[in-house]
Design a protein around this motif. Structure first.
Motif, PDB file in Angstrom:
ATOM      1  N   ALA A 164       0.832  -1.201   0.000  1.00  0.00           N
ATOM      2  CA  ALA A 164       0.000   0.000   0.000  1.00  0.00           C
ATOM      3  C   ALA A 164       0.866   1.250   0.000  1.00  0.00           C
ATOM      4  CB  ALA A 164      -0.935   0.003   1.203  1.00  0.00           C
ATOM      5  N   ASN A 165       2.020   1.169   0.643  1.00  0.00           N
ATOM      6  CA  ASN A 165       2.951   2.288   0.685  1.00  0.00           C
ATOM      7  C   ASN A 165       3.499   2.603  -0.712  1.00  0.00           C
ATOM      8  OD1 ASN A 165       4.067   4.277   2.181  1.00  0.00           O
ATOM      9  ND2 ASN A 165       5.699   3.030   3.069  1.00  0.00           N
ATOM     10  N   ILE A 166       3.808   1.590  -1.466  1.00  0.00           N
ATOM     11  CA  ILE A 166       4.335   1.763  -2.824  1.00  0.00           C
ATOM     12  C   ILE A 166       3.266   2.390  -3.723  1.00  0.00           C
ATOM     13  CG2 ILE A 166       5.142   0.538  -4.885  1.00  0.00           C
ATOM     14  CD1 ILE A 166       6.488  -1.471  -2.994  1.00  0.00           C
ATOM     15  N   ILE A 167       2.039   1.924  -3.580  1.00  0.00           N
ATOM     16  CA  ILE A 167       0.945   2.455  -4.399  1.00  0.00           C
ATOM     17  C   ILE A 167       0.702   3.929  -4.075  1.00  0.00           C
ATOM     18  CG2 ILE A 167      -1.536   2.304  -4.845  1.00  0.00           C
ATOM     19  CD1 ILE A 167      -1.261  -0.729  -4.537  1.00  0.00           C
ATOM     20  N   SER A 168       0.743   4.269  -2.791  1.00  0.00           N
ATOM     21  CA  SER A 168       0.519   5.669  -2.429  1.00  0.00           C
ATOM     22  C   SER A 168       1.645   6.565  -2.946  1.00  0.00           C
ATOM     23  CB  SER A 168       0.332   5.828  -0.921  1.00  0.00           C
ATOM     24  OG  SER A 168       1.444   5.330  -0.222  1.00  0.00           O
ATOM     25  N   TYR A 169       2.884   6.076  -2.934  1.00  0.00           N
ATOM     26  CA  TYR A 169       3.999   6.845  -3.501  1.00  0.00           C
ATOM     27  C   TYR A 169       3.843   6.988  -5.014  1.00  0.00           C
ATOM     28  CZ  TYR A 169       6.694   6.932   0.824  1.00  0.00           C
ATOM     29  OH  TYR A 169       7.118   7.168   2.095  1.00  0.00           O
TER      30      TYR A 169
END
Length: 132
Positions: free
Chosen positions: A2-7
């Motif tokens: 989810a962190n990668i997608i938000s970035y």
């Protein structure tokens, strides 16, 4: 994950912002150059002005869709310009109605849809659009 997608979303929004701002700054520079050349210094002829406006409309991805949709020609741009300059041949701040009207999606859309309307009606609508 989810962190990668938000970035990725954040980076995409930043990239979109910069590309949009670049397009807006380019448009504003072209408008200012044409106003200064045609209205202030009279170093640009009316035919050259219409050519440059028409070329810009055909090179901008949003305006090009309008030009193609209405099958607008250079002569259509000249006719509309003549109507706008008859009633709106004045400059207010950095706005010169016969030039500015061709560079924004909403105003160009209205002009092309109503190109056969009365000159005063077209000019008044553009004056309202640009708050002049």
């Amino acid at each position: 994950m989810a962190n990668i997608i938000s970035y990725l979303v954040l980076f995409s929004l930043i990239a979109l912002f910069f590309f949009t701002m670049k397009r807006i700054m380019k448009r504003d520079n072209v408008i200012n150059e044409l106003i200064i050349g045609f209205y202030d210094q009279t170093s640009i002829s009316k035919d050259e002005l219409i050519d440059r406006i028409y070329d810009y409309a055909n090179s901008d991805f949003r305006l090009k869709k309008l030009v193609n949709k209405h099958q607008a020609t250079r002569d259509d741009f000249m006719t509309i310009f003549e109507k706008l300059i008859y009633w709106g041949n004045f400059k207010k701040r950095k706005r010169y109605l016969p030039v500015n009207s061709f560079f924004f999606y909403g105003s160009l859309s209205y002009l092309l849809e109503h190109k056969d309307d009365d000159a005063k009606k077209l000019t008044m609508k553009m004056m309202n659009y640009f708050h002049i």
